[in-house]
Design a protein around this motif. Structure first.
Motif, PDB file in Angstrom:
ATOM      1  N   LYS A  12      -5.556   2.227   5.532  1.00  0.00           N
ATOM      2  CA  LYS A  12      -4.838   1.044   5.067  1.00  0.00           C
ATOM      3  C   LYS A  12      -5.694  -0.210   5.163  1.00  0.00           C
ATOM      4  N   PRO A  43       0.839  -1.208   0.000  1.00  0.00           N
ATOM      5  CA  PRO A  43       0.000   0.000   0.000  1.00  0.00           C
ATOM      6  C   PRO A  43       0.867   1.248   0.000  1.00  0.00           C
ATOM      7  N   ASP A  66       4.953  -2.685   3.906  1.00  0.00           N
ATOM      8  CA  ASP A  66       4.814  -1.238   4.027  1.00  0.00           C
ATOM      9  C   ASP A  66       5.622  -0.582   2.913  1.00  0.00           C
ATOM     10  N   TYR A  84       0.747   5.671   0.224  1.00  0.00           N
ATOM     11  CA  TYR A  84      -0.044   6.865   0.549  1.00  0.00           C
ATOM     12  C   TYR A  84       0.862   8.077   0.436  1.00  0.00           C
TER      13      TYR A  84
END
Length: 654
Positions: free
Chosen positions: A223, A150, A245, A152
């Motif tokens: 998340k 993920p 991560d 961001y």
């Protein structure tokens, strides 16, 4: 770049995927393989499995009894002196409060000490792999696994460079075709998203594994929602998923051992590795890196020892059985307003508890190396990240009583809360103790006590408390000293002694600063302030003085606040100096510890130096030659095909 741009679907662009459907050759997503992920109930679960997992240690009950007994004994010994000092003239309200705060803190510290001692015992005996028996040379995977990263608003080049290292490591082992890479973007900034798309196209062309990219425009549930959306759309095609991560890296050998363990143990739902920190340059990051590298394995091994198959999940660098996760981990919204209500923020430990509630085994292992992460470069970046975790962990206070959770799951939810509540409790304990001392006359003998110590109950209590606090650090050092190869990698006994001295001293200096920061966060959260979702700062060099002064103003105010009562009792200055001085000097400490050149200078002098971690290989190496690529057959199982595997000589430059 024009050749890489998205273009309309043409007949020449059609190809057949491994699922048998037709998609554009430039497609960034595979065919959907939906998987139901129902929302779970925390008050009335439909089914609570009472099964004992096959991987649960036979002696786990005795291990937990030993942990309880050791905690009680150490807590009792530590409580003798303060109980005697408070009780000799009778108890008043403030003394009861001070003793109560002390008991809460010392119980937690004693528990963590005994857990670390268990970890050292296990690792010295070489029994840290006993429960899951990871294979040193696992076979090639028989099932498909998805690697999920993920994002961001991250640095796309840095994140994809980490994925390239993982992809190259898998290709070197001939296993790239057993893994698909998914980049799951939640980025809200258009420039970040554009960078992700651009870098992904280059990455996808060079990758050995199949690579996919998806960006969500709705960041619902952060998340947890990002991963849940992937599970519902694509999870049916994969037996396992490995969650990363943006700063994670894992070795191909480690990935193969994790997949092999899942294939051999069908009752295991999750295996969490114990990542170590790499690429630290600033003083602050080097302290964290050294601490985790030297002491972290002992702590993780202790946790794995007494939790057994009812352990925890830390949100990344873990392998999860996809269907188990989908069936158990649809997170509900909590009643009430933020920050305690709404979606569950610290979702990982809750998901582990829900999987265990349904009968799946959840393991933490300290026996696998080849699992890495990075850390915030400065105190301010660390505090910003920690505040978000603090809010998420405080939500767990309302989840401890959720229906059907195992006692171990409830205990770990409580321990997660205590990891953050210990700061405001420590500050409250200091303030209460100082308030009590205001009613006693000045005693200058206590000011010089440190120069002429005597064996007294107070000295015994101080010594015991110090042992409990720094004992786990010496346990980690003892483990390295018992392993000649690791001892050489750390630079020998003198290097370890210098590194430990620097880490203990700097951790002691940073502790009061973090204590005030977490107390401030606690007050903000309970007053209804939501910490939000900010982008993590992963690389920086130096903090401006103006930013440091602004960020550390509450620490300096707290330092002045301690000075006022010390003017009444100046004889206590010796004992409060380790607390007050770091608070008063919080701004310069923050600036100094945020600089790369300061960290490099310490390293050149032999302080806080850790073994080199290249992020692509571990020992023992998996002894596989590159094999034929694999194709998917029914049920997500893999079978070989005739075409030879193509492995590039080096990772792509991104």
């Amino acid at each position: 770049m024009n050749k890489l741009a998205i273009r309309p679907v043409e007949q020449a662009d059609i190809q057949t995927t491994i699922h048998g459907a037709q998609t554009p050759s430039w497609s960034w997503l595979p065919d959907e393989a939906t998987l139901a992920m129902p929302v779970q109930s925390l008050s009335a679960p439909d089914a609570v499995a009472e099964l004992t997992p096959a991987t649960s240690p036979r002696t786990v009950a005795m291990r937990r009894l030993a942990l309880l007994a050791g905690t009680i004994v150490l807590t009792g010994l530590s409580a003798i002196t303060p109980f005697y000092l408070y009780a000799r003239n009778g108890w008043d309200g403030t003394e009861v409060l001070a003793f109560g705060l002390f008991m809460v803190l010392i119980t937690a510290i004693s528990c963590w000490f005994v857990s670390g001692l268990m970890g050292l015992f296990v690792m010295l005996r070489g029994k840290d792999q006993q429960d899951l028996a990871f294979s040193p040379h696992p076979p090639m995977p028989r099932t498909r696994t998805a690697l999920l990263m993920p994002l961001y608003n991250e640095d796309a080049r840095a994140s994809f460079a980490r994925l390239a290292m993982i992809d190259q490591s898998l290709a070197r082992l001939g296993a790239a075709s057993a893994f698909d890479i998914f980049v799951l973007s939640d980025s809200t900034k258009e420039d970040a998203a554009a960078s992700e798309r651009s870098v992904f196209q280059a990455f996808r062309l060079a990758a050995n594994s199949k690579a996919y990219y998806r960006r969500r425009t709705d960041n619902a549930e952060r998340k947890a929602g990002n991963l849940a959306e992937w599970v519902r759309r694509f999870g049916g095609a994969y037996e396992n998923m490995i969650v990363l991560d943006a700063d994670s890296t894992m070795a191909g050998e480690t990935l193969l051992r994790m997949v092999d363990a899942m294939e051999r143990n069908p009752g295991v739902g999750l295996i969490q590795t114990a990542p170590v920190i790499i690429k630290a340059r600033t003083v602050f990051a080097r302290v964290s890196q050294y601490s985790v590298r030297l002491y972290g394995r002992v702590a993780a091994a202790g946790l794995a020892y007494w939790t057994g198959s009812e352990s925890s999940y830390w949100g990344h660098n873990a392998i999860i059985r996809t269907r188990a996760f989908a069936a158990c981990c649809g997170l509900p919204h909590l009643n009430g307003r933020k920050p305690f209500g709404g979606h569950i923020m610290s979702h990982d430990v809750v998901e582990a508890a829900l999987m265990r509630r349904a009968g799946w085994a959840v393991h933490v292992t300290a026996s696998l190396d080849g699992s890495w992460e990075e850390t915030p470069p400065s105190i301010t970046d660390f505090i910003r990240r920690d505040h978000r975790w603090f809010q998420g962990n405080l939500q767990h206070l309302g989840l401890i009583t959720a229906k059907g959770l195992s006692p171990m799951s409830r205990l770990q939810l409580l321990m997660g809360c205590m990891a953050y509540l210990s700061s405001p409790l420590w500050l409250a304990s200091l303030m209460t103790g100082l308030f009590i001392q205001m009613f006693y006359p000045v005693d200058w003998s206590s000011f010089f006590y440190i120069l002429n110590p005597q064996f007294t109950p107070f000295m015994l209590a101080s010594f015991l408390s110090g042992i409990l606090l720094i004992g786990p650090k010496f346990m980690g050092a003892a483990l390295v000293l018992s392993r000649p190869a690791e001892l050489r990698a750390f630079g020998g006994r003198r290097a370890i002694a210098r590194g430990m001295a620097a880490e203990i001293a700097l951790s002691a200096i940073l502790a009061p600063i973090l204590m005030v920061a977490n107390t401030k966060a606690f007050l903000q959260i309970v007053s209804g302030h939501d910490t939000g979702w900010s982008t993590q700062q992963r690389e920086a060099d130096g903090l401006a003085w103006s930013d440091a002064l602004r960020a550390m103003r509450w620490q300096m105010i707290a330092g002045v606040g301690f000075l006022i009562p010390l003017c009444v009792r100046p004889d206590l200055a010796t004992w409060f100096a380790p607390i007050v001085l770091p608070l008063l000097l919080a701004a310069p400490i923050t600036v100094w510890t945020s600089r790369v050149r300061s960290g490099d200078a310490l390293a050149k002098k032999g302080f806080l130096v850790t073994p080199v971690q290249d992020g692509v290989g571990v020992s023992p190496t998996v002894l596989h030659t590159p094999r034929s690529p694999l194709r998917a057959v029914a049920g997500g199982v893999l079978a070989p095909v005739a075409a030879p595997a193509m492995v590039p000589a080096r990772a792509p430059e991104l």
